[in-house]
Write an enzyme that holds these catalytic residues in place. Structure first.
Site, PDB file in Angstrom:
ATOM      1  N   LYS A 197       0.842  -1.202   0.000  1.00  0.00           N
ATOM      2  CA  LYS A 197       0.000   0.000   0.000  1.00  0.00           C
ATOM      3  C   LYS A 197       0.870   1.243   0.000  1.00  0.00           C
ATOM      4  O   LYS A 197       2.017   1.209   0.435  1.00  0.00           O
ATOM      5  CB  LYS A 197      -0.924   0.010   1.226  1.00  0.00           C
ATOM      6  CG  LYS A 197      -0.168   0.114   2.524  1.00  0.00           C
ATOM      7  CD  LYS A 197      -0.974   0.694   3.659  1.00  0.00           C
ATOM      8  CE  LYS A 197       0.024   1.222   4.659  1.00  0.00           C
ATOM      9  NZ  LYS A 197      -0.133   1.158   5.992  1.00  0.00           N
ATOM     10  N   ASP A 227      -5.303   2.116  14.895  1.00  0.00           N
ATOM     11  CA  ASP A 227      -5.671   3.439  15.387  1.00  0.00           C
ATOM     12  C   ASP A 227      -7.010   3.867  14.775  1.00  0.00           C
ATOM     13  O   ASP A 227      -8.071   3.571  15.326  1.00  0.00           O
ATOM     14  CB  ASP A 227      -4.551   4.435  15.077  1.00  0.00           C
ATOM     15  CG  ASP A 227      -4.811   5.812  15.686  1.00  0.00           C
ATOM     16  OD1 ASP A 227      -5.903   6.028  16.246  1.00  0.00           O
ATOM     17  OD2 ASP A 227      -3.921   6.680  15.609  1.00  0.00           O
TER      18      ASP A 227
END
Length: 316
Positions: A197, A227
């Protein structure tokens, strides 16, 4: 509970995760030490240790999770109080080390906050740190005091082993997590895949392609921190698009800030397995999330440190 016999071991907990601290105390066989954390009217932190700790080996349990600055200041003030009360050693048990993601200068004029936190702890008077799954293992080198680095992967791997899932593949959501994925894969005797990515800016993830075979397999995504859950949910959706039969995800530290819970609810993730290094608030306790306890591991580590035994033997 069985009583731990050495009265020189004192265990204190601050406000980040009292429930886990109670569990750790139970594992060791001690009562939590008496101390009070209060606030002056302007918000300044006041700590009072309500028993003698002179000449004792003190262990303080505090994750620097949200609100991170509050929890960090509590810890620094506690260390100062312990030092001035003549504790023999001050051992910081920090299941989650906050600011760990700022561990290098990625751009010019940036701080290296993970190093600053290490300096603060040492200057305050900590004599040792026990922590779990640092975001970057090299943060250990930011300290000039001993640091015991525990691993969450065995706890997560055992959970999946007991589920007896067929035809699994362990997936790293990025290139940086390949070592962690390989450790997990070794324990589950499974192949690995990697999601390639690009991240245009912080907390924004853009999934590209998948290295490895996930077609028809049960994919288990493994990370250290989740997160905002952007990376992990995009990764899960990409795995489903590439033909994965089911997608599970797991991490050691469930930061789960901002849109994280909503994203997980709406994603292809069947189950998200986390540990209790960070206390989950009520609104985060959704059906998809399974919480495992690190208290037995941390309790055992504290006993081994205190009795000067090997920590690495815990992971053999």
């Amino acid at each position: 509970m069985s009583q731990y016999l050495d009265s020189n071991l004192k265990l204190f907990a601050l406000n980040s995760n009292p429930a886990m601290a109670q569990e750790i105390a139970k594992v060791i066989g001690v009562e939590l030490g008496k101390c009070s954390v209060s606030r002056f009217s302007d918000g300044e932190i006041q700590i009072n240790i309500e028993e003698s700790i002179r000449g004792c080996d003190v262990y303080v349990i505090q994750s620097t999770s949200s609100p991170v600055n509050e929890h960090l200041m509590e810890l620094l003030i506690m260390i100062d109080a312990l030092k001035r009360a003549s504790a023999k050693t001050i051992n910081i048990v920090m299941p989650y080390y906050g600011y760990a993601r700022q561990d290098r200068k990625a751009r010019s004029r940036e701080p290296i906050t993970a190093k600053l936190v290490a300096n603060l702890l040492e200057t305050a008077g900590a004599s040792r740190v026990i922590t779990l799954d640092l975001h970057a293992p090299q943060i250990q080198g930011f300290f000039d005091i001993p640091i015991d680095h525990l691993m969450g992967v065995p706890i997560l791997a055992d959970y999946f082993k007991n589920k007896q899932l067929e035809d699994i593949v362990i997936v790293s959501p990025d290139h940086g997590g390949v070592t962690r994925a390989r450790k997990m894969a070794d324990r589950l005797k499974a192949p690995i895949a990697i999601i390639d990515k690009r991240r245009p800016k912080p907390n924004v993830a853009e999934v590209m392609n998948i290295i490895g075979n996930v077609q028809g397999k049960v994919a288990i995504l493994v990370d250290d921190i989740i997160d905002t859950a952007g990376t992990i949910t995009l990764a899960a959706n990409a795995l489903a698009e590439h033909g994965a039969k089911e997608v599970y995800a797991c991490c050691t530290h469930p930061v789960l800030s901002g849109p994280a819970i909503e994203r997980i609810k709406n994603s292809k993730i069947k189950e998200l397995v986390v540990t209790n290094t960070i206390a989950l608030t009520e609104e985060k306790k959704i059906d998809k999330i399974v919480e495992l306890s690190v208290a037995p591991l941390i309790g055992e580590a504290i006993i081994r440190v205190h009795e000067e035994q090997s920590i690495s033997a815990l992971f053999d």
